[in-house]
Enzyme design. Structure first.
Site: not given
Lengths: 337, 337
Positions: A200, A226-228, A246
Site C-alpha cells: 500500500d 509502493g504505488d501500484f 472498481h
C-alpha cells in the site's frame, strides 16, 4: 383504479429509504452505539449524554428500536447484538468508519446523482477543489480509524477467501492495496505455512505493521510500500486485489491485471474480490449501486461482472479463470497464470 | 473477532440505503417510468430519450432491475407492475409527486438531521427564507399534480376506511384537509346513501371539484373552502382528518380535536387516520420516521400512538374511542361524541 394486489408500499419504502438510512448515519455520527455499549441508558440520560433536544430524542431512539438497531426493555435503551459488535468505536470490530464517511460525504454527493447520470462526471470534492482523501492521508489517527473500518467490513470476505481458496498449493501471498492488513491477517491466521504481506502507500506502513504485530504475525507478514500504478507489484505465489479494480477505468483495470500477471510465477494465482455483479446484471443490488457510487466518486471507475473480469484476465494472458461466491454481495474471481 | 452468526450486512444495507433510495428518486425525476409505460425500450433508446450519459445509463437501469423496479427481457427494459401503475405520470394512480417532492426537497433537508436532533428545529426552506408550499399553492398545475399524488398514496387507506367504518349508521361526512378529494370519493363510491364533501383552502376548490366531477359525484360531494384553524369546521355526522394532526404541536392538535367535537352531533364520529405509531413505539418504522420528518418540516409537529390520540380525544370530551388498523403503516383512531 389500482389492482388490489399491486400496492405502492415497496416503491414508497425504497423511495423514502433515505429516512432510515440518515437516521442510522446520524446515530453513528452522534456516537450513540458507543455510549450504549457501556450499558443501557434511559431516555433522559441519553438525551443529556448525546446532547439531543427533548423534542427529537424519543422519536429518534424509538425509530432505531423499530429498525432493530436498538432494543428497549422497560425504560432503558440498549444496543442490538449487531450494533453492539459493529458500531461500538471501542471494539476492534467497529465498521462505523465507512458510515461516518457516508454521512459526512456520500449522502450529500449522492444528492447530485441525476447530474452524474446526465454528465457521466464524478460529484464529490473534486467539483469544489476539496480533497477528502488527501486530508485523510495527512491525518494518521483519522486514517487509522478509516482503515480499521475497512478491516471490519472485509472480515467476512477475508474469512471466506481463507476457507475457499486452495492455500495448501501455495507458499507466499501479497495483498495489493492492503490497508490495515485485515485480509492478509485472516489468511495468515488460517494457514500457518503461508508467509506474505501487503502493499500500500508508504503512509499506511505504521498502521499495517501495528495491526499485524497485535495479531502476532510480524514474523510472517511484511509491508511493501509502493504505488501500484507507478511501481511493479511484489513477487508472490498468490496476489490479492480486494475492492481495487472498481476504482479504475477499463484501461487502468487491464494495466493492473497485466502487472499482477508479470509478478506471478507460472501457476501462480490472482484473486480479485469485491461486490462482483452477477453475469445477468439483475441480482446484485449492492454491486450495481456500488458502480453508481464509483460514478459519484471517480473519473472512470465502475463495478463489473465475473464474466467481465474473466474476459480481461484472459485478454492479458491468464491461462485459467473461475468465479466463486464469498459472503453477501462479494465474490472472488481467480486467475491462474 | 465477530460471532459467526452476527454480520454487519443489515447495518450496511440500512446505512447505505440512501443509494437505492436516491436511484429511484432520480428515476422518477427523469421520467423513466413514464417513458417505459409507452412500451419497452433498449439501452440505446433509453439513453437517448432520458439524455443519460453512456457511462452511467446501464448501471442505473440494471440497478433498478435488481431493485425490482424494472424488468429486462432480452435487450429491452420495461416497467415492473408496481412502477407501471404508480410511477407513470399519465395514469391517475401516479404517486410519484411525493417522490418528486422528496427528491427536490426532503433528501437534502434530511442531510441536516443531526442538527435537527440537536436543536429540535425544522431544517427545510424555513432556514433560508424559501417558501416551497407558498410557491406550490401559487401554481395551480403543480398543486394539482401534487394533490393527485396524495390521492394515489391515500387510496389504500381510503378503501379500508370505506370498508371498515360502520357507514350504514351515518348519513353525512366531511373530510377535513381533503386535498383532491381522494378519500371522500372512495367513501362516496362505496356507500351510495352518503352525502358529504371536503374542506380545504380556497385554492384547492377547482382541483377538488374537477376530480369529484370526473368520478360522477358532483351531486353528492361538495367543497367547503376554509382554514381549519381560523374557521369552524362544517357540520356532519362524521368528520375525517387524514395526515393532518401530525403536522401540528400538542396544543394545536387538541384545538383541532375540540373543533371537530363542536361540529359533530351527539353520536357523531371523528376518524383520525395516518401512520399511527404502535403503543409500544417499537414496530411502526414508517410512523416513527414520519415523526422525524415532522421535525425536519414543521416547528412543532409530531406523529403519535393510538393511545396518545385516544387520550387527547377523551380529554377534549369524546365519549368513546377505538383504534383500528387500515393498510400498511396506517391506522384510524375513531372518537364518538
Amino acid at each position: 383504479m389500482a389492482e388490489p394486489d399491486v400496492t405502492p408500499d415497496r416503491i414508497m419504502q425504497v423511495g423514502m429509504g433515505f429516512w432510515a438510512s440518515k437516521t442510522l448515519l446520524s446515530a453513528v455520527e452522534l456516537g450513540l452505539f458507543t455510549e450504549l455499549a457501556k450499558g443501557p441508558l434511559s431516555l433522559a440520560d441519553l438525551t443529556e449524554r448525546l446532547r439531543l433536544h427533548p423534542r427529537s430524542a424519543r422519536d429518534f431512539l424509538d425509530a432505531l428500536v423499530a429498525l432493530d438497531m436498538l432494543t428497549r426493555a422497560g425504560e432503558r435503551y440498549a444496543n442490538a447484538p449487531e450494533t453492539d459488535l459493529f458500531l461500538d468505536k471501542a471494539k476492534p470490530s467497529y465498521v462505523g468508519g465507512i458510515l461516518e464517511m457516508a454521512n459526512a460525504r456520500l449522502y450529500r454527493f449522492w444528492g447530485s446523482l441525476t447530474e452524474a447520470l446526465r454528465t457521466g462526471r464524478q460529484q464529490n470534492e473534486s467539483k469544489t477543489g476539496e480533497d477528502f482523501f488527501g486530508a485523510l492521508y495527512a491525518n494518521p489517527a483519522r486514517l487509522e480509524s478509516f482503515l480499521k473500518a475497512m478491516t471490519g467490513l472485509s472480515l467476512g470476505a477475508a474469512r471466506a477467501i481463507a476457507a475457499k481458496f486452495p492455500w495448501q498449493e501455495y507458499r507466499t501471498f501479497v495483498d495489493i492495496g492492503a490497508a490495515q492488513g485485515g485480509v492478509a491477517v485472516e489468511i495468515a491466521l488460517a494457514h500457518e505455512h503461508l508467509t506474505g504481506g501487503g502493499m500500500d502507500l508508504p503512509v499506511v506502513q505504521p498502521i499495517f505493521e501495528s495491526y499485524v504485530r497485535t495479531k502476532g504475525l510480524a514474523g510472517r507478514l511484511r509491508f511493501h510500500p509502493g504505488d501500484f500504478f507507478k511501481d511493479e507489484l511484489p513477487h508472490a505465489d498468490v496476489l490479492i486485489m480486494g475492492h481495487i479494480l472498481h476504482d479504475w477505468n477499463l484501461e487502468e483495470k487491464k494495466r493492473l491485471l497485466e502487472k499482477a500477471l508479470r509478478a506471478l510465477p507460472s501457476g501462480g494465482a490472482l484473486i480479485v474480490h469485491e461486490a462482483i455483479i452477477d453475469d445477468a446484471r439483475s441480482q446484485n443490488v449492492f454491486g450495481l449501486l456500488m458502480s453508481l457510487n464509483m460514478l459519484i466518486e471517480t473519473p472512470g471507475g465502475f463495478d463489473f461482472t465475473g464474466g467481465d473480469c474473466i474476459g480481461w484476465m484472459r485478454e492479458v494472458g491468464f491461462a485459467r479463470t473461475r468465479v466463486e461466491p464469498l459472503v453477501g454481495p462479494d465474490s472472488m474471481v481467480v486467475g491462474i497464470k
